[in-house]
Design a protein around this motif. Sequence first.
Motif, PDB file in Angstrom:
ATOM      1  N   UNK A   1       2.909   0.863  -4.249  1.00 17.15           N
ATOM      2  CA  UNK A   1       1.907  -0.203  -4.239  1.00 17.15           C
ATOM      3  C   UNK A   1       2.625  -1.550  -4.226  1.00 17.15           C
ATOM      4  N   UNK A   2       1.920  -2.565  -3.703  1.00 12.31           N
ATOM      5  CA  UNK A   2       2.456  -3.913  -3.601  1.00 12.31           C
ATOM      6  C   UNK A   2       1.795  -4.827  -4.627  1.00 12.31           C
ATOM      7  N   UNK A   3       2.430  -5.953  -4.879  1.00 14.50           N
ATOM      8  CA  UNK A   3       1.847  -6.944  -5.796  1.00 14.50           C
ATOM      9  C   UNK A   3       0.604  -7.569  -5.173  1.00 14.50           C
ATOM     10  N   UNK A   4      -0.211  -8.231  -5.999  1.00 14.17           N
ATOM     11  CA  UNK A   4      -1.457  -8.845  -5.527  1.00 14.17           C
ATOM     12  C   UNK A   4      -1.216  -9.925  -4.475  1.00 14.17           C
ATOM     13  N   UNK A   5      -0.119 -10.669  -4.573  1.00 13.87           N
ATOM     14  CA  UNK A   5       0.154 -11.772  -3.657  1.00 13.87           C
ATOM     15  C   UNK A   5       0.589 -11.296  -2.271  1.00 13.87           C
TER      16      UNK A   5
ATOM     17  N   UNK B   1      -0.589  -0.824   0.145  1.00 13.15           N
ATOM     18  CA  UNK B   1       0.125   0.358  -0.325  1.00 13.15           C
ATOM     19  C   UNK B   1       1.011   0.905   0.793  1.00 13.15           C
ATOM     20  N   UNK B   2       1.871   1.864   0.440  1.00 14.82           N
ATOM     21  CA  UNK B   2       2.789   2.459   1.411  1.00 14.82           C
ATOM     22  C   UNK B   2       2.967   3.937   1.104  1.00 14.82           C
ATOM     23  N   UNK B   3       3.347   4.695   2.113  1.00 15.83           N
ATOM     24  CA  UNK B   3       3.702   6.095   1.919  1.00 15.83           C
ATOM     25  C   UNK B   3       4.744   6.474   2.958  1.00 15.83           C
TER      26      UNK B   3
ATOM     27  N   UNK C   1       5.179   4.033   6.243  1.00 13.13           N
ATOM     28  CA  UNK C   1       3.970   3.356   6.737  1.00 13.13           C
ATOM     29  C   UNK C   1       3.523   2.374   5.664  1.00 13.13           C
ATOM     30  N   UNK C   2       3.453   1.088   6.037  1.00 10.75           N
ATOM     31  CA  UNK C   2       2.967   0.049   5.138  1.00 10.75           C
ATOM     32  C   UNK C   2       1.553  -0.314   5.570  1.00 10.75           C
ATOM     33  N   UNK C   3       0.610  -0.221   4.659  1.00  8.41           N
ATOM     34  CA  UNK C   3      -0.794  -0.492   4.970  1.00  8.41           C
ATOM     35  C   UNK C   3      -1.185  -1.866   4.434  1.00  8.41           C
ATOM     36  N   UNK C   4      -1.732  -2.705   5.332  1.00  5.50           N
ATOM     37  CA  UNK C   4      -2.159  -4.041   4.957  1.00  5.50           C
ATOM     38  C   UNK C   4      -3.513  -4.041   4.279  1.00  5.50           C
ATOM     39  N   UNK C   5      -3.782  -5.113   3.579  1.00  8.95           N
ATOM     40  CA  UNK C   5      -5.087  -5.268   2.937  1.00  8.95           C
ATOM     41  C   UNK C   5      -6.145  -5.465   4.020  1.00  8.95           C
TER      42      UNK C   5
ATOM     43  N   UNK D   1       8.343  -9.357   0.900  1.00  9.10           N
ATOM     44  CA  UNK D   1       7.512  -8.650  -0.059  1.00  9.10           C
ATOM     45  C   UNK D   1       8.227  -7.378  -0.494  1.00  9.10           C
ATOM     46  N   UNK D   2       7.613  -6.631  -1.379  1.00 12.92           N
ATOM     47  CA  UNK D   2       8.220  -5.385  -1.823  1.00 12.92           C
ATOM     48  C   UNK D   2       7.216  -4.492  -2.508  1.00 12.92           C
ATOM     49  N   UNK D   3       7.561  -3.217  -2.589  1.00  9.18           N
ATOM     50  CA  UNK D   3       6.679  -2.241  -3.208  1.00  9.18           C
ATOM     51  C   UNK D   3       7.343  -1.618  -4.436  1.00  9.18           C
ATOM     52  N   UNK D   4       6.517  -1.165  -5.348  1.00  7.76           N
ATOM     53  CA  UNK D   4       6.951  -0.365  -6.488  1.00  7.76           C
ATOM     54  C   UNK D   4       6.580   1.068  -6.128  1.00  7.76           C
ATOM     55  N   UNK D   5       7.608   1.922  -6.003  1.00  6.82           N
ATOM     56  CA  UNK D   5       7.363   3.249  -5.429  1.00  6.82           C
ATOM     57  C   UNK D   5       7.836   4.375  -6.329  1.00  6.82           C
ATOM     58  N   UNK D   6       7.222   5.529  -6.136  1.00  9.12           N
ATOM     59  CA  UNK D   6       7.583   6.776  -6.794  1.00  9.12           C
ATOM     60  C   UNK D   6       8.051   7.734  -5.709  1.00  9.12           C
TER      61      UNK D   6
END
Length: 182
Positions: free
Chosen positions: A52-56, A61-63, A87-91, A169-174
């Motif tokens: 998931x990405x930050x609000x800004x 989200x990504x997978x 795959x990065x999904x935009x808002x 930007x960046x994501x926090x991922x598992x």
Amino acid sequence: MKTITKIFASSLAAIAIFTTTNLNAQTMTTTDAPMMESGMGFKVGVGISGGVFRDKSPLDYAYGADVKLQWDLTPYVAVTASGGYTKLMGKDNVLDVDFIPAKGGVKVFPIKRMYLATEAGAGFAIQDGAKTNFIYTGGLGYEFGGFDVGVRYEGYVNDSGSTLYFKKTGQYALRLAYNFKL
């Protein structure tokens, strides 16, 4: 100093500290023996990840999926190389980015089976007109019985000339994976 430079310098400093520090354990039991082999082993890990990405961020989200090669130099340090699909999904479905990440890095095992990892590389965009991203990651994880569970921050720096431009930007991922010993 730019944020990416600070993160990269901090990662290099942490790696230097962990690789030059002499750690002493209490006593080795028979269950520790496989972990304490001479090192110099190879593993291939197959994994899936989601983040998931930050609000800004313009992204939501990504997978993805990846294959990671790991060369254990010692029982405490390993060199890694990975590639896959992300795959990065935009808002609001405004921006969707597909790319193939190719990264190299280092894993340090300060505690048995637990690791700190850092990687850097490139994200080769699949869409026409999109440019290559610079990717950097830092995280921690745990290996047990062939399974590998890790969390990381993965940052992206995009070229402003790209048709799919998004700000840094960046994501926090598992990441969930299984490692095969070679």
